[in-house]
Structure formats: structure tokens, C-alpha cells
Scaffold this active site. Structure first.
Site, PDB file in Angstrom:
ATOM      1  N   PRO A 130       0.841  -1.205   0.000  1.00 27.71           N
ATOM      2  CA  PRO A 130       0.000   0.000   0.000  1.00 27.71           C
ATOM      3  C   PRO A 130       0.880   1.260   0.000  1.00 27.71           C
ATOM      4  O   PRO A 130       1.818   1.368   0.770  1.00 27.71           O
ATOM      5  CB  PRO A 130      -0.786  -0.101   1.313  1.00 27.71           C
ATOM      6  CG  PRO A 130      -0.699  -1.526   1.718  1.00 27.71           C
ATOM      7  CD  PRO A 130       0.605  -2.032   1.187  1.00 27.71           C
ATOM      8  N   GLU A 131       0.578   2.166  -0.921  1.00 34.35           N
ATOM      9  CA  GLU A 131       1.320   3.430  -0.981  1.00 34.35           C
ATOM     10  C   GLU A 131       0.420   4.544  -0.449  1.00 34.35           C
ATOM     11  O   GLU A 131      -0.700   4.295  -0.023  1.00 34.35           O
ATOM     12  CB  GLU A 131       1.758   3.689  -2.423  1.00 34.35           C
ATOM     13  CG  GLU A 131       2.684   2.568  -2.910  1.00 34.35           C
ATOM     14  CD  GLU A 131       3.849   3.078  -3.722  1.00 34.35           C
ATOM     15  OE1 GLU A 131       4.347   4.185  -3.441  1.00 34.35           O
ATOM     16  OE2 GLU A 131       4.254   2.365  -4.629  1.00 34.35           O
TER      17      GLU A 131
END
Ligand SMILES: [Zn+2]
Length: 269
Positions: free
Chosen positions: A2-3
Site C-alpha cells: 500500500p502506498e
């Protein structure tokens, strides 16, 4: 992994479901995450969640006298579920809020559940984080000033969380394409005027990804459990040998500091 956009999508999904609710219990089924879950977390019952904020890729659940710090690590996801939902194998942490619970699922256990009493910005994990890319603090002037001392390549600079926080490989590659700047260029040699386009591009790619619900990545689902749809809009990332969407030149790929970099040799100078 996840960014920043995925974390912001998660925050927006969670905030209205958590804010104003009283914590009725805490369940730690597996304390061995990236760092051990501290015992302080078990004493959260009775506090009320006032807000859910974000700093970089950390979610900050404001509990009044302190913050629950959550990080999704490599493979974490957070869901709001009915309180009687049986936990699965990788469901390591629950925050009970009366008629609902917040559940962390994290198969690879690189995520984090921590407690910070007092000023959360002073927490060791947050104190040295760089400028928030979506905040008003990220201006062309600020980027120009920050890069003057850096001979490192501009792409490395953008991905260094001590300078600018939360711009991962995908978004650095895409922002540099939109700004017409080669990822190899030395940060300090980029001219002041070029940062107008770069600062704008960073915000544009992150906002587009947030609107699309985050980039589709293998382990990631947003709070509603659906994958994001940003990937089909990418210009260069993982498009090696495919034609540039602007000039038709094949997209090139090289390895830069152990990370893949994608760029258009014609559009990016
Ligand atoms: Zn091109």
C-alpha cells in the site's frame, strides 16, 4: 505494498466510521508485527476516537490523550466489520467500537500497531518525515530549496521519505513523466522553473490515484474490499517496450538503486 493513495483511501473510508465512537475493547491475537504491539494498546477501552488523520503512510487514530498509530506494511488492510465477525488466520488486531470493529489483516506481518501518548508528530517514526506531498507545504519553491544540496538523481530524491514523504516508485515515475524530467537527472541541476511542473505533477498523480481508489496491487484492497483502478491510467510504470501514450516511442526501463525505473526517452529530458 500500500502506498500513500491507498492509505489515504483507507483513511477516508475509516474516518466517518470511527470518529466520535467510544472504544469498547481491544483484541490483539498476534502481537508480533513489524514491532511488538505495546501493552498500552490493550488499555485503550473507554477512550473516544476524535479523528483519523494521516502522516505519510501512517494512520493516526486520535484518542484524545494520544494516538493509535497504524501502518499497513507490505500487505495490511483495515476493514470495519460487524462486531461478531469471526477472525481469519491473518486478522491480528481488532479495535472494538460498540456496534462495529476495526480489523487489521496482515498476512506478512510488516504492519504496525503502536501507541503514542502526547505529541504524535514527535514520535520517532514520524519526527523525521519529509514534506506531505498533498499539503500546501509542497511548493515548487520548497522542492527547489530542498534539492540544492542533493547530487542524487531526482527520482531517488522524490522517493526519500526524509525529503518528501509517501511518493513511492509508481508515483515518482509517473510524476517525472508528466513533468518531462528524466529520472536520472541530478536533483540539484533541475531548474527552478521545472519544479512548477514537477510539484503540480506529484499532486496530480497522487490525487488521481486517490480518486480511483488506489493503484491495483496484489495484496491491497480498500476498506470496501474492492481493488483500485488506477493502473490502467499509468503512462510509464511497468510499460516497458509499450508505446508512449504521448509520442509512441517505446517506454524504457532500467534499474536505479535496486528499483525499476520507467521513462520515455523522448518526452523526458
Ligand atoms: Zn513519449
Amino acid at each position: 505494498m500500500p502506498e500513500l493513495p491507498e492509505v489515504e483511501v483507507t483513511r477516508r473510508g475509516l474516518a466517518p466510521q470511527l470518529a466520535g465512537r467510544r472504544i469498547s475493547g481491544v483484541s490483539v491475537r498476534e502481537p508480533r508485527l513489524r514491532w511488538p504491539v505495546p501493552r498500552d494498546v490493550l488499555a485503550l477501552a473507554g477512550r473516544t476516537v476524535s479523528a483519523v488523520r494521516r502522516r505519510g503512510k501512517y494512520l493516526l487514530v486520535d484518542c484524545g490523550d494520544g494516538h493509535l498509530i497504524l501502518h499497513l506494511g507490505m500487505s495490511g488492510s483495515l476493514r470495519v466489520l460487524p462486531p461478531d465477525t469471526p477472525p481469519g488466520k491473518h486478522d491480528h488486531f481488532d479495535l472494538l467500537l460498540g456496534d462495529r470493529l476495526l480489523r487489521l489483516r496482515d498476512p506478512r506481518r510488516f504492519g504496525a500497531v503502536l501507541w503514542a501518548a502526547g505529541d504524535v508528530e514527535a514520535h520517532p517514526l514520524l519526527a523525521h518525515l519529509g514534506v506531505e506531498p498533498l499539503s500546501r507545504a509542497l511548493t515548487p519553491q520548497r522542492l527547489h530549496a530542498l534539492t540544492r544540496a542533493h547530487r542524487t538523481a531526482i527520482k531517488h530524491f522524490l522517493m526519500d521519505g526524509r525529503r518528501v514523504v509517501g511518493v513511492g516508485n509508481i508515483y515518482a515515475s509517473e510524476a517525472l513523466f508528466r513533468a518531462g524530467i528524466s529520472p536520472r537527472r541530478s536533483a540539484k541541476r533541475i531548474k527552478r522553473a521545472e519544479f512548477d511542473a514537477l510539484a503540480k505533477s506529484i499532486k496530480v498523480v497522487l490525487r488521481a490515484a486517490i480518486r480511483a481508489g488506489g493503484t491495483t496491487l496484489r495484496d491491497y484492497v480498500n476498506p470496501e474490499g474492492t481493488p483500485g483502478y488506477f493502473r490502467q491510467k499509468l503512462y510509464v510504470y511497468e510499460r516497458t517496450r509499450e508505446p508512449c501514450r504521448v509520442c509512441r516511442t517505446p517506454i524504457k526501463h532500467f534499474v536505479q538503486g535496486q528499483r525499476s525505473t520507467y521513462f520515455c526517452p523522448k518526452c523526458q529530458k
